[in-house]
Design a protein around this motif. Structure first.
Motif, mmCIF file in Angstrom:
data_model
loop_
_atom_site.group_PDB
_atom_site.id
_atom_site.type_symbol
_atom_site.label_atom_id
_atom_site.label_comp_id
_atom_site.label_asym_id
_atom_site.label_seq_id
_atom_site.Cartn_x
_atom_site.Cartn_y
_atom_site.Cartn_z
ATOM 1 N N ALA A 176 0.841 -1.202 0.000
ATOM 2 C CA ALA A 176 0.000 0.000 0.000
ATOM 3 C C ALA A 176 0.874 1.249 0.000
ATOM 4 O O ALA A 176 0.985 1.969 1.000
ATOM 5 N N THR A 177 1.501 1.505 -1.146
ATOM 6 C CA THR A 177 2.473 2.594 -1.235
ATOM 7 C C THR A 177 1.998 3.760 -2.091
ATOM 8 O O THR A 177 2.803 4.576 -2.530
ATOM 9 N N VAL A 178 0.699 3.847 -2.336
ATOM 10 C CA VAL A 178 0.178 4.935 -3.163
ATOM 11 C C VAL A 178 0.280 6.253 -2.399
ATOM 12 O O VAL A 178 -0.158 6.355 -1.244
ATOM 13 N N ILE A 179 0.858 7.265 -3.031
ATOM 14 C CA ILE A 179 1.034 8.587 -2.430
ATOM 15 C C ILE A 179 0.041 9.548 -3.078
ATOM 16 O O ILE A 179 0.072 9.752 -4.295
ATOM 17 N N GLY A 180 -0.836 10.117 -2.268
ATOM 18 C CA GLY A 180 -1.898 10.935 -2.810
ATOM 19 C C GLY A 180 -1.689 12.429 -2.671
ATOM 20 O O GLY A 180 -2.429 13.220 -3.251
ATOM 21 N N SER A 181 -0.697 12.859 -1.905
ATOM 22 C CA SER A 181 -0.464 14.271 -1.662
ATOM 23 C C SER A 181 0.700 14.781 -2.505
ATOM 24 O O SER A 181 1.668 14.061 -2.748
ATOM 25 N N SER A 182 0.607 16.018 -2.933
ATOM 26 C CA SER A 182 1.726 16.657 -3.619
ATOM 27 C C SER A 182 2.215 17.881 -2.846
ATOM 28 O O SER A 182 3.044 18.649 -3.347
ATOM 29 N N ARG A 183 1.746 18.036 -1.614
ATOM 30 C CA ARG A 183 2.118 19.211 -0.817
ATOM 31 C C ARG A 183 3.540 19.090 -0.306
ATOM 32 O O ARG A 183 3.955 18.053 0.186
ATOM 33 N N ARG A 184 4.264 20.185 -0.408
ATOM 34 C CA ARG A 184 5.651 20.213 0.050
ATOM 35 C C ARG A 184 5.698 20.686 1.500
ATOM 36 O O ARG A 184 5.171 21.757 1.835
ATOM 37 N N ASP A 185 6.308 19.903 2.358
ATOM 38 C CA ASP A 185 6.370 20.213 3.776
ATOM 39 C C ASP A 185 7.159 21.498 3.996
ATOM 40 O O ASP A 185 8.271 21.657 3.486
ATOM 41 N N GLU A 186 6.591 22.427 4.760
ATOM 42 C CA GLU A 186 7.216 23.735 4.939
ATOM 43 C C GLU A 186 8.493 23.656 5.764
ATOM 44 O O GLU A 186 9.425 24.444 5.561
ATOM 45 N N THR A 187 8.568 22.728 6.674
ATOM 46 C CA THR A 187 9.729 22.641 7.563
ATOM 47 C C THR A 187 10.905 21.940 6.891
ATOM 48 O O THR A 187 12.044 22.420 6.946
ATOM 49 N N THR A 188 10.643 20.802 6.268
ATOM 50 C CA THR A 188 11.736 19.994 5.710
ATOM 51 C C THR A 188 11.977 20.239 4.232
ATOM 52 O O THR A 188 13.069 19.946 3.731
ATOM 53 N N GLY A 189 10.979 20.708 3.506
ATOM 54 C CA GLY A 189 11.097 20.844 2.062
ATOM 55 C C GLY A 189 10.782 19.584 1.291
ATOM 56 O O GLY A 189 10.909 19.554 0.064
ATOM 57 N N VAL A 190 10.346 18.525 1.992
ATOM 58 C CA VAL A 190 10.057 17.245 1.343
ATOM 59 C C VAL A 190 8.606 17.222 0.865
ATOM 60 O O VAL A 190 7.691 17.568 1.611
ATOM 61 N N ARG A 191 8.424 16.783 -0.335
ATOM 62 C CA ARG A 191 7.084 16.668 -0.906
ATOM 63 C C ARG A 191 6.387 15.425 -0.355
ATOM 64 O O ARG A 191 7.001 14.362 -0.236
ATOM 65 N N ALA A 192 5.117 15.559 -0.017
ATOM 66 C CA ALA A 192 4.285 14.431 0.431
ATOM 67 C C ALA A 192 4.925 13.675 1.595
ATOM 68 O O ALA A 192 4.900 12.443 1.628
ATOM 69 N N LEU A 193 5.443 14.408 2.556
ATOM 70 C CA LEU A 193 6.197 13.766 3.636
ATOM 71 C C LEU A 193 5.370 12.749 4.432
ATOM 72 O O LEU A 193 5.816 11.601 4.593
ATOM 73 N N PRO A 194 4.181 13.074 4.948
ATOM 74 C CA PRO A 194 3.441 12.054 5.716
ATOM 75 C C PRO A 194 3.095 10.824 4.879
ATOM 76 O O PRO A 194 3.196 9.682 5.359
ATOM 77 N N ASP A 195 2.669 11.034 3.628
ATOM 78 C CA ASP A 195 2.350 9.898 2.761
ATOM 79 C C ASP A 195 3.578 9.053 2.478
ATOM 80 O O ASP A 195 3.488 7.819 2.368
ATOM 81 N N THR A 196 4.727 9.705 2.331
ATOM 82 C CA THR A 196 5.964 8.977 2.052
ATOM 83 C C THR A 196 6.355 8.106 3.234
ATOM 84 O O THR A 196 6.756 6.939 3.060
ATOM 85 N N ILE A 197 6.235 8.637 4.429
ATOM 86 C CA ILE A 197 6.546 7.846 5.624
ATOM 87 C C ILE A 197 5.604 6.654 5.724
ATOM 88 O O ILE A 197 6.044 5.522 5.995
ATOM 89 N N ALA A 198 4.321 6.893 5.479
ATOM 90 C CA ALA A 198 3.349 5.794 5.528
ATOM 91 C C ALA A 198 3.654 4.747 4.459
ATOM 92 O O ALA A 198 3.563 3.530 4.711
#
Length: 294
Positions: A46-68
């Motif tokens: 279950a690795t589908v990433i649905g968000s394209s939002r870039r995290d303001e603190t780290t600069g990483v795109r879709a950070l919560p989805d990526t961790i999940a």
């Protein structure tokens, strides 16, 4: 022939969160005949990433989805390795940041594991320096402990793989733009490198050098193949093509000594864009490559 010594696990992972195409790679490789070659197919994590939002603190795109996604892939890989200990995993992506989930599991289950990363790019941006913030820009940096805390700690040990236990093979070193040159300059000196000109000049020799190097590490090795290592004339169905890479036969020559190594514990392949391969011929070429080298 791939034979009975493998199990298949899909990782439909697109770190852009834009449904760009990489997430359809596992399905395309199956349709192209990969499931006919491997007896055990565990389906997709279950690795589908649905968000394209870039995290303001780290600069990483879709950070919560990526961790999940990383945790989901790690759990699926753990289950496969537990239930099929006589087989090695073949993980099919998806983009190359699937390695975050792979190494989260390998670090927990096997301890130190080295990486042969066959890739057209170093994937060593830092998040603020990346134009996109995509983890595919930076997954090797994250794996070696350079990145946001929530990512580098996915394997409960930092780094997930030591830089001195990484071989980068096939990356471009000439004709780089300023950003790509800066990315290459960030690569730790401890990383063992064999660039694309060396691969093209002597494919089997390059693979043999990487296999001998790994023998000296005395750790299990994971082989990752990012298909953008190939020249666009051989593989145009990728997001970030670069000229100057090997063709399929040359890539097969590089891979042969690595897949024959007793140190090999698993393989991943990533970054096919089926939406850019409407007749499926490039997916079929990759299936033939795997069938001829695993």
């Amino acid at each position: 022939m791939i034979g009975s010594g493998w199990f298949l696990l899909g990782a439909p992972w697109d770190c852009s969160g834009c449904n760009r195409g990489e997430a359809r790679g596992p399905a395309a490789l199956r349709v192209a005949g990969l499931t006919d070659l491997i007896e055990v197919d565990l389906g997709d994590a279950a690795t589908v990433i649905g968000s394209s939002r870039r995290d303001e603190t780290t600069g990483v795109r879709a950070l919560p989805d990526t961790i999940a996604a990383a945790h989901a892939l790690a759990a699926a890989l753990q289950a496969g390795m537990r239930d099929h200990p006589e087989r090695r995993p073949l993980v099919i992506g998806g983009d190359c940041s699937l390695l975050l989930g792979v190494f989260a599991q390998l670090r927990l289950s096997l301890g130190e594991v080295g990486l042969w990363m066959v890739d057209g790019h170093p994937d060593y941006f830092d998040a603020p320096g990346s134009d996109t913030g995509e983890t595919a820009d930076m997954q090797l940096a994250v794996l070696t402990g350079d990145g946001p805390r929530d990512l580098i700690g996915l394997g409960n040990a930092v780094p997930m793989v030591a830089a001195r236990q990484v071989a980068l093979i096939g990356h471009r070193t000439t004709g780089l733009d300023a950003a790509s040159a800066a990315e290459l300059a960030r690569l730790p000196a401890e990383v063992f490198t064999i660039d694309s000109p060396a691969v093209v000049d002597n494919p089997h020799g390059a693979g043999h050098r990487a296999a001998v190097w790994a023998d000296q590490l005395r750790v299990p090795m994971w082989l990752h193949i990012d298909v953008d290592v190939l020249d666009p004339s051989a593989m145009p169905a990728v997001t970030y093509p670069q000229v100057g890479g090997p063709n399929l036969n040359q890539l097969a020559g590089v891979l042969a000594p690595l897949t024959a190594s007793p140190n090999l514990v698993g393989v991943s392949i990533a970054d096919l864009r089926p939406d850019l391969d409407p007749d499926g011929r490039h997916a079929a070429g990759l299936v033939a490559l795997l069938d001829g080298t695993l």
